[in-house]
Design an enzyme around this catalytic site. Structure first.
Site, PDB file in Angstrom:
ATOM      1  N   ASN A 388      42.205  30.343  31.652  1.00  0.00           N
ATOM      2  CA  ASN A 388      40.977  30.802  31.032  1.00  0.00           C
ATOM      3  C   ASN A 388      41.214  31.209  29.580  1.00  0.00           C
ATOM      4  O   ASN A 388      40.738  30.561  28.657  1.00  0.00           O
ATOM      5  CB  ASN A 388      40.396  31.973  31.827  1.00  0.00           C
ATOM      6  CG  ASN A 388      38.939  32.229  31.475  1.00  0.00           C
ATOM      7  OD1 ASN A 388      38.435  31.690  30.497  1.00  0.00           O
ATOM      8  ND2 ASN A 388      38.280  33.050  32.251  1.00  0.00           N
ATOM      9  N   ASP A 389      42.031  32.248  29.382  1.00  0.00           N
ATOM     10  CA  ASP A 389      42.204  32.773  28.031  1.00  0.00           C
ATOM     11  C   ASP A 389      42.770  31.741  27.059  1.00  0.00           C
ATOM     12  O   ASP A 389      42.402  31.718  25.891  1.00  0.00           O
ATOM     13  CB  ASP A 389      43.125  33.998  28.065  1.00  0.00           C
ATOM     14  CG  ASP A 389      42.519  35.137  28.883  1.00  0.00           C
ATOM     15  OD1 ASP A 389      41.277  35.235  28.905  1.00  0.00           O
ATOM     16  OD2 ASP A 389      43.274  35.892  29.491  1.00  0.00           O
ATOM     17  N   VAL A 390      43.670  30.873  27.564  1.00  0.00           N
ATOM     18  CA  VAL A 390      44.343  29.934  26.654  1.00  0.00           C
ATOM     19  C   VAL A 390      43.443  28.788  26.207  1.00  0.00           C
ATOM     20  O   VAL A 390      43.834  27.994  25.366  1.00  0.00           O
ATOM     21  CB  VAL A 390      45.635  29.356  27.282  1.00  0.00           C
ATOM     22  CG1 VAL A 390      46.627  30.454  27.560  1.00  0.00           C
ATOM     23  CG2 VAL A 390      45.330  28.564  28.531  1.00  0.00           C
ATOM     24  N   VAL A 391      42.218  28.701  26.783  1.00  0.00           N
ATOM     25  CA  VAL A 391      41.281  27.682  26.316  1.00  0.00           C
ATOM     26  C   VAL A 391      39.996  28.324  25.793  1.00  0.00           C
ATOM     27  O   VAL A 391      38.992  27.652  25.592  1.00  0.00           O
ATOM     28  CB  VAL A 391      40.913  26.672  27.437  1.00  0.00           C
ATOM     29  CG1 VAL A 391      42.150  25.917  27.892  1.00  0.00           C
ATOM     30  CG2 VAL A 391      40.266  27.372  28.622  1.00  0.00           C
ATOM     31  N   ALA A 429      42.881  38.589  30.030  1.00  0.00           N
ATOM     32  CA  ALA A 429      42.582  39.431  28.879  1.00  0.00           C
ATOM     33  C   ALA A 429      41.242  40.134  29.037  1.00  0.00           C
ATOM     34  O   ALA A 429      40.875  40.985  28.242  1.00  0.00           O
ATOM     35  CB  ALA A 429      42.579  38.602  27.594  1.00  0.00           C
TER      36      ALA A 429
END
Lengths: 462, 103
Positions: A388-391, A429
């Site tokens: 999720n956070d990395v995209v 996050a």
């Protein structure tokens, strides 16, 4: 110390240098680790032959107990839980260093009591080891609790926190001064307690996604305490090994922070400044487009180019093997498939590579972020599994987001994006991902392993 | 050169070596490297052994606790690093998964 022992210690110190050198290259890493282990064992055997030790039987029992606990723990731990295991190992090392320094302080206190003048430099190093070793211990315990979900992974901040931290830090300096001025045991114990408090206060405000960097930082701290302990004990191999770890660990921390586009001070103190707490206003009941496995199978089966973005959710569901099978089916259909690995996919830099290698995904299919980011524009379907956070494009667009500035995979440029998600819960996050609400995005809800299994069956049936 | 300056020399040189040897590490290996470095500072076990060999009473108990903790750090650290790195070694004949036969 006899000369032969010093020479053996020199050889061990060189062994540690070669170990670190080996560990930084993919081909030599395993040998490097074994060299390090060998050097450590040899160094620990040496004192039994020259130091005229008392309590040898008890010492051997204690070593055996620690060895069994360490080895069994390391064997049993799931690869997904490895980051917190490393944190725990680091913490106990810091604790051991602090205890050793406390015992040395007792010696110095005895010596001072009979009028011997103790070198101030020894006392500075002793105070440092007690304080920072305790920080490393309690800080690592909190990181463990955060990663193991024993407590919230969100930043924990309370109004007086900066003052509590500053106060404990100043008190630590003052009590260190007391120890250096006159070695007394009570001051050492107060110092250890202050260190424990500082460690907790240091890690509490750190958000979940940044925890790996803190583990690395605490690792460097422990290295430096071991180095200081080596100076107090006048032992070269401790000093050299500890310093190597302290220096390389600090450097590694900076490398990791750079890979995530964060500064170390921002990670540690960002939540205190209030800048990185999130706008929680957005509710996640906005409309999204969801589909079933059959629809997604068609999407994948007739795509020319697919990129898979694996995240921690994949690992938690133990779905790596099912994913690899799905990719193999697609490859057999002539689809071009790559895995895009974000540097911090999983819970630590490189964690995802370990997890996929465990599932026997060929190394060549794993593409690093910088190599693949240009390819999303020509990609038909991106399959995001448990990431999720990395995209999250908020890293590029929303300055107030805690992940702002972190380099991300440019998934939003692909023609279609499919998210495999358990729920609409935000990522580690704790921030909403705008990409989920884009018209090009399709959501496939469910447990990653279960859903990938259905997807695999549907794709095979095409 | 005084004794303390000798030690300072060891320290400063080790700092440079420590940075230099890992300067070219790829991000893929960050985690195993951190874990391996973590195991290396388990060498505090040596310090704990030296202290325990010269202690009695309550101090001995504390020293033995330090030995247990340090041994956990050292042994656990090297074993878990080795487990991670095993994943990277290529199997001699990577066995093909069973093909076909729709579920």
């Amino acid at each position: 110390m006899p000369t032969w022992a010093e020479v053996v210690f020199l050889v061990c110190a060189v062994g540690f240098i070669l170990a670190l050198k080996g560990l930084s290259g993919p081909r030599t890493a395993r040998t490097g680790n074994l060299v390090g282990a060998g050097a450590a064992v040899v160094a620990c055997v040496v004192p039994f032959f020259y130091a005229d030790l008392d309590n040898v039987a008890l010492i051997l029992v204690a070593i055996a107990v620690g060895t069994v606990i360490g080895a069994v723990g390391a064997q049993r731990v799931q690869m997904t839980q490895m980051p917190q295991m490393v944190a725990l190992f680091n913490g106990v090392g810091g604790g051991a260093a602090a205890l050793v320094a406390l015992l040395e302080l007792e010696h110095f206190a005895d010596a001072a009591a009979v009028g011997v003048d103790v070198d101030a430099a020894y006392l500075v190093a002793t105070a440092f080891t007690i304080l920072v070793g305790a920080v490393s211990f309690s800080g690592s315990v909190i990181t463990f609790a955060k990663l193991q979900d024993l407590m919230t992974s969100r930043p924990v901040v309370f109004p007086g926190l900066p003052f509590a931290f500053g106060g404990a830090f100043l008190a630590g300096l003052v009590v260190s001064g007391v120890v250096v001025d006159e070695p007394v045991m009570w001051a050492g114990i107060v110092l250890a307690v202050l260190g424990l408090a500082l460690g907790v206060l240091l890690v509490l405000p750190v958000g979940g996604a940044d925890v790996p960097i803190v583990i690395s930082l605490l690792n460097a701290f422990t290295g430096l305490t071991v180095a200081a302990g080596g100076y107090v004990l006048q032992n070269t191999v401790l000093l050299v090994a500890g310093t190597l770890v302290g220096a390389s660990g600090t450097f590694l921390t900076l490398l990791m922070a750079r890979a995530m586009g964060r500064s170390v001070s921002n990670i540690l103190f960002g939540a205190l400044k209030g800048g990185s707490t999130l706008g929680a206003g957005e509710a996640s009941d906005r409309p999204v487009r969801s589909a079933g496995p059959d629809d997604v199978a068609i999407l994948l089966g007739y795509a020319e180019k697919v990129i898979v973005v694996p995240g921690y959710g994949l690992a938690v569901a133990q779905a790596q093997h099912t994913l690899r099978e799905l990719v193999e089916v697609l490859l057999a259909r002539g689809t071009e498939v790559d895995y895009a690995i974000h540097p911090v996919a999983g819970r630590m830099p490189g964690h995802m590579n370990v997890l996929l290698a465990e599932a026997q995904v060929p190394y060549e299919q794993l593409k690093e972020m910088d190599d693949i980011n240009g390819e999303f524009r020509q990609t038909d379907v991106v399959l995001v599994v448990g990431a999720n956070d990395v995209v999250n494009p908020a890293a590029r667009t929303t300055p107030s987001a805690p992940i702002y500035g972190m380099p991300i995979l440019d998934v939003d440029q692909a023609r279609q994006v499919v998210f495999l998600k358990r729920s609409m819960r935000p990522g580690f996050a704790g921030i909403e991902n705008e990409l989920l609400f884009e018209p090009t995005t399709t959501l496939l809800f469910g447990d990653a392993k279960d859903t990938l299994g259905k997807l695999l069956a549907a794709t095979k049936a095409l | 050169m005084s004794n303390d300056v000798t030690w300072l020399t060891y320290f400063v040189l080790s700092v440079f070596v420590g940075i230099e040897v890992i300067a070219k590490v790829s991000s893929t290996l960050h985690t195993p490297l951190m874990s391996g470095a973590n195991a290396i500072h388990g060498i505090i076990l040596l310090g704990a052994i030296l202290v325990a060999g010269d202690a009695d009473g309550f101090a001995l108990v504390v020293a033995l606790v330090a030995i247990v903790l340090a041994a956990i750090n050292m042994v656990g650290g090297f074993v878990v690093t080795d487990r991670m790195l095993q994943m990277f070694t290529r199997k001699p004949a990577a066995k093909r998964p069973v093909e076909g036969g729709g579920a």
